[in-house]
Design a protein around this motif. Structure first.
Motif, PDB file in Angstrom:
ATOM      1  N   LYS A 180       0.820  -1.210   0.000  1.00 48.25           N
ATOM      2  CA  LYS A 180       0.000   0.000   0.000  1.00 48.25           C
ATOM      3  C   LYS A 180       0.857   1.263   0.000  1.00 48.25           C
ATOM      4  CE  LYS A 180      -4.166  -1.839   2.276  1.00 48.25           C
ATOM      5  NZ  LYS A 180      -5.196  -1.234   1.398  1.00 48.25           N
ATOM      6  N   LEU A 181       1.934   1.251   0.794  1.00 51.24           N
ATOM      7  CA  LEU A 181       2.784   2.434   0.842  1.00 51.24           C
ATOM      8  C   LEU A 181       3.496   2.655  -0.487  1.00 51.24           C
ATOM      9  CD1 LEU A 181       3.905   4.779   2.497  1.00 51.24           C
ATOM     10  CD2 LEU A 181       5.750   3.281   3.264  1.00 51.24           C
ATOM     11  N   VAL A 182       3.960   1.576  -1.113  1.00 52.51           N
ATOM     12  CA  VAL A 182       4.621   1.697  -2.411  1.00 52.51           C
ATOM     13  C   VAL A 182       3.663   2.271  -3.445  1.00 52.51           C
ATOM     14  CG1 VAL A 182       5.628   0.384  -4.329  1.00 52.51           C
ATOM     15  CG2 VAL A 182       6.337  -0.089  -1.972  1.00 52.51           C
ATOM     16  N   ASP A 183       2.397   1.869  -3.407  1.00 54.03           N
ATOM     17  CA  ASP A 183       1.408   2.418  -4.337  1.00 54.03           C
ATOM     18  C   ASP A 183       1.317   3.938  -4.199  1.00 54.03           C
ATOM     19  OD1 ASP A 183       0.829  -0.060  -5.371  1.00 54.03           O
ATOM     20  OD2 ASP A 183      -1.001  -0.363  -4.184  1.00 54.03           O
ATOM     21  N   LEU A 184       1.276   4.412  -2.952  1.00 49.32           N
ATOM     22  CA  LEU A 184       1.177   5.857  -2.726  1.00 49.32           C
ATOM     23  C   LEU A 184       2.468   6.575  -3.101  1.00 49.32           C
ATOM     24  CD1 LEU A 184      -0.696   6.201   0.701  1.00 49.32           C
ATOM     25  CD2 LEU A 184      -1.553   6.766  -1.563  1.00 49.32           C
ATOM     26  N   MET A 185       3.588   6.023  -2.665  1.00 46.68           N
ATOM     27  CA  MET A 185       4.869   6.698  -2.885  1.00 46.68           C
ATOM     28  C   MET A 185       5.247   6.731  -4.359  1.00 46.68           C
ATOM     29  SD  MET A 185       6.276   7.719   0.116  1.00 46.68           S
ATOM     30  CE  MET A 185       8.062   7.518   0.250  1.00 46.68           C
ATOM     31  N   SER A 186       4.984   5.650  -5.077  1.00 47.91           N
ATOM     32  CA  SER A 186       5.366   5.604  -6.490  1.00 47.91           C
ATOM     33  C   SER A 186       4.519   6.536  -7.338  1.00 47.91           C
ATOM     34  CB  SER A 186       5.266   4.171  -7.021  1.00 47.91           C
ATOM     35  OG  SER A 186       3.943   3.676  -6.885  1.00 47.91           O
ATOM     36  N   ALA A 187       3.325   6.894  -6.842  1.00 45.78           N
ATOM     37  CA  ALA A 187       2.456   7.807  -7.584  1.00 45.78           C
ATOM     38  C   ALA A 187       2.708   9.269  -7.235  1.00 45.78           C
ATOM     39  CB  ALA A 187       0.990   7.460  -7.310  1.00 45.78           C
ATOM     40  N   ALA A 188       3.477   9.521  -6.192  1.00 45.68           N
ATOM     41  CA  ALA A 188       3.722  10.895  -5.753  1.00 45.68           C
ATOM     42  C   ALA A 188       4.815  11.535  -6.601  1.00 45.68           C
ATOM     43  CB  ALA A 188       4.129  10.909  -4.277  1.00 45.68           C
ATOM     44  N   PRO A 189       4.754  12.846  -6.780  1.00 41.36           N
ATOM     45  CA  PRO A 189       5.805  13.520  -7.559  1.00 41.36           C
ATOM     46  C   PRO A 189       7.117  13.563  -6.799  1.00 41.36           C
ATOM     47  CG  PRO A 189       4.320  15.129  -6.583  1.00 41.36           C
ATOM     48  CD  PRO A 189       3.717  13.782  -6.306  1.00 41.36           C
ATOM     49  N   ALA A 190       8.211  13.737  -7.534  1.00 41.78           N
ATOM     50  CA  ALA A 190       9.514  13.904  -6.897  1.00 41.78           C
ATOM     51  C   ALA A 190       9.505  15.178  -6.060  1.00 41.78           C
ATOM     52  CB  ALA A 190      10.611  13.973  -7.952  1.00 41.78           C
ATOM     53  N   CYS A 191      10.292  15.187  -5.009  1.00 48.01           N
ATOM     54  CA  CYS A 191      10.350  16.322  -4.086  1.00 48.01           C
ATOM     55  C   CYS A 191      11.613  17.134  -4.333  1.00 48.01           C
ATOM     56  CB  CYS A 191      10.345  15.828  -2.648  1.00 48.01           C
ATOM     57  SG  CYS A 191       8.921  14.817  -2.210  1.00 48.01           S
ATOM     58  N   ALA A 192      11.469  18.452  -4.341  1.00 51.60           N
ATOM     59  CA  ALA A 192      12.633  19.325  -4.467  1.00 51.60           C
ATOM     60  C   ALA A 192      13.296  19.458  -3.105  1.00 51.60           C
ATOM     61  CB  ALA A 192      12.215  20.691  -4.990  1.00 51.60           C
ATOM     62  N   LEU A 193      14.557  19.058  -3.004  1.00 49.54           N
ATOM     63  CA  LEU A 193      15.312  19.207  -1.774  1.00 49.54           C
ATOM     64  C   LEU A 193      16.066  20.535  -1.792  1.00 49.54           C
ATOM     65  CD1 LEU A 193      16.523  15.551  -1.163  1.00 49.54           C
ATOM     66  CD2 LEU A 193      14.311  16.640  -0.713  1.00 49.54           C
ATOM     67  N   ILE A 194      16.546  20.957  -0.653  1.00 46.38           N
ATOM     68  CA  ILE A 194      16.981  22.341  -0.486  1.00 46.38           C
ATOM     69  C   ILE A 194      18.220  22.693  -1.302  1.00 46.38           C
ATOM     70  CG2 ILE A 194      18.320  21.816   1.579  1.00 46.38           C
ATOM     71  CD1 ILE A 194      16.283  25.033   0.854  1.00 46.38           C
ATOM     72  N   THR A 195      19.173  21.775  -1.405  1.00 50.97           N
ATOM     73  CA  THR A 195      20.407  22.052  -2.148  1.00 50.97           C
ATOM     74  C   THR A 195      20.832  20.810  -2.924  1.00 50.97           C
ATOM     75  OG1 THR A 195      21.850  21.343  -0.331  1.00 50.97           O
ATOM     76  CG2 THR A 195      21.253  23.691  -0.407  1.00 50.97           C
ATOM     77  N   GLU A 196      21.734  20.997  -3.850  1.00 46.13           N
ATOM     78  CA  GLU A 196      22.278  19.861  -4.579  1.00 46.13           C
ATOM     79  C   GLU A 196      23.012  18.920  -3.632  1.00 46.13           C
ATOM     80  OE1 GLU A 196      24.914  18.987  -8.615  1.00 46.13           O
ATOM     81  OE2 GLU A 196      25.158  20.896  -7.535  1.00 46.13           O
ATOM     82  N   ALA A 197      23.731  19.493  -2.662  1.00 43.28           N
ATOM     83  CA  ALA A 197      24.479  18.665  -1.704  1.00 43.28           C
ATOM     84  C   ALA A 197      23.534  17.797  -0.883  1.00 43.28           C
ATOM     85  CB  ALA A 197      25.321  19.547  -0.795  1.00 43.28           C
ATOM     86  N   GLN A 198      22.398  18.355  -0.465  1.00 44.28           N
ATOM     87  CA  GLN A 198      21.450  17.574   0.317  1.00 44.28           C
ATOM     88  C   GLN A 198      20.813  16.484  -0.538  1.00 44.28           C
ATOM     89  OE1 GLN A 198      20.818  17.089   3.306  1.00 44.28           O
ATOM     90  NE2 GLN A 198      18.862  16.012   3.258  1.00 44.28           N
TER      91      GLN A 198
END
Length: 454
Positions: A290-308
């Motif tokens: 169930k969690l994989v179904d939700l996570m795989s359908a969610a958009p990628a998240c922008a993280l604060i910096t390239e290093a992070q």
């Protein structure tokens, strides 16, 4: 002030604006301003301070959309979440406007007679507040509001990644103070990339009374050592490695939704995000699916910096190389921006760094347990103790989780631990001191005894 530094939009990598890059002269001038304003502010009565905080709350409420857009741009937080952050700051200011007039004291007769005691609370004095980038408005306001309610002026240094929101809030504060008839504003905002130099220099200044910091445990330890030279009051809200324990009698859909929220809110860049998801073996397969179904359908998240973003990717890659199963995500997408996909791992070896370090990204790490005692033992096997979560529909098991999870904040059958009416903070390597509730004001007050001899 001629030097500046750029602020980037993490979703586009474009420069939004250049802001002042303060050096020693400027931040010492800022402390001068805070000290000068502090005498005026401390001389106000509690009702006057309350009125200023209430007016500030009302002014911010009229500009929620503007602040939401600014937060959205400088840290790429989804607009709906940015709006919720701005509204949370409004509520914090309102809460402490009400608490400002409720500072406690007591009057008592000495147990052996012959004297009476009067115990009051007094403001400790000028405060240095250092805030992180992940909640550029609300975490600053959670320091400013109780300090002002207590009668303390504040010099606040926002994170260099996200200074724009707090700079704008400082302007709003000056406007409100002027409207309330105050000549001086009790809060000054300083933006700089010279974080270590600023903290070391100002903490050696005898006029500074307290440091309040939210950030990494490593930096917190440095600040605590520096504070020891002058025995400064300190509040430290530091790193976390929060466990989420899901027993076999949990409401599975509710637990999945909670886990999803805890891993995707703010791109997982939250100190109280669930780092380790511990699921009873009887429901682990169904939960993971169930969690994989939700996570795989969610958009990628922008993280604060390239290093992070690269740090999160390295943690995932190391775990997979060591034998962990990758269910979804795990690859850096092409294109501009510091994006990372929502990712699910299971069967992660105990030696993997991702189990022991704060991830600060949208990565769900699933482990299993066979008994509730075992699950709680796994949850508590960490040097951190900021937050913990538990799911069970059985009252006795839910109470067991609430009683035995070892953290400063525990949520049962829910994914939220913060409310302005309650204290926020951790234990162990997650720091000390509290923000929120009346406990938040106590951090800015000294206790004073007057003994009246008969």
């Amino acid at each position: 002030m001629s030097a500046t530094f750029p602020v980037l939009n993490p979703a586009t990598e474009e420069i939004i604006e250049h802001v002042p890059n303060a050096t020693s002269q400027e931040w010492n001038q800022a402390l001068d301003a805070v000290v000068a304003a502090g005498s005026q502010w401390a001389a106000l009565n509690a009702r006057q301070r309350s009125n200023v905080l209430l007016a500030l709350s009302e002014a911010l409420e009229t500009q929620v959309e503007e602040y939401a857009e600014l937060i959205h741009r400088e840290m790429a937080k989804p607009l709906a979440e940015a709006r919720a952050e701005a509204l949370s700051a409004v509520d914090t200011l309102r809460w402490y406007s009400e608490e400002a007039v409720r500072l406690p004291g007591r009057y008592a007769e000495a147990p052996n007679g012959g004297a009476h005691f009067i115990i009051t609370r007094r403001p400790i004095g000028p405060v240095l507040a250092i805030t992180p980038w992940n909640f550029p408005l609300s975490l600053g306001v959670r320091k400013i509001a109780p300090a002002l309610a207590a009668g303390c002026p504040v010099l606040i240094k926002p994170a260099q990644e996200t200074p724009l929101t707090m700079i704008r809030f400082g302007e709003l504060l000056r406007e409100v103070c002027g409207d309330q008839g105050l000549e001086l504003c009790p809060v000054t905002v300083v933006s700089t990339t010279h974080d270590a130099e600023l903290s070391q220099e100002l903490m050696n200044d005898p006029r500074l009374a307290k440091v309040s910091f939210t950030g990494s445990t490593n930096v917190g330890k440095i600040l605590v050592k520096q504070s020891g030279e002058r025995l400064l009051r300190t509040s430290m809200e530091l790193g976390g490695n929060a466990p989420l324990v899901i027993h076999q009698d949990a409401d599975l859909d509710k637990a999945v939704q909670g886990a999803f929220l805890l891993k995707t809110r703010n791109g997982g860049q939250v100190c109280v995000a669930a780092n380790r998801i511990l699921v009873h073996e009887a429901i682990a397969e169904a939960f993971t699916e169930k969690l994989v179904d939700l996570m795989s359908a969610a958009p990628a998240c922008a993280l604060i910096t390239e290093a992070q973003r690269n740090r999160v990717a390295d943690l995932v890659n190391q775990a997979v190389a060591a034998g962990a199963e990758l269910h979804c995500g795990g690859n850096i997408p092409e294109g501009p921006g510091y994006f990372y996909p929502t990712t699910v791992l299971s069967d992660v070896p105990e030696t993997s760094s991702i189990l022991h370090e704060e991830i600060f990204g949208p990565v769900a790490v699933i482990q299993t347990f066979s008994t509730l005692d075992e699950g709680v033992a796994m949850a508590n096997d960490s040097e951190f103790g900021l937050a913990a979560y538990g799911y069970s529909e059985n009252l006795r098991n839910a109470q067991f989780l609430a009683d035995n999870l070892n953290a400063g904040m525990i949520a049962i059958n829910g994914a939220v631990v913060f409310d302005n009416a309650t204290p926020f903070g951790g234990i162990k390597q997650s720091g000390f001191g509290r923000e929120g509730g009346f406990e938040g004001i106590e951090e800015y007050l000294n206790t004073r005894l007057a003994r009246w001899q008969q």
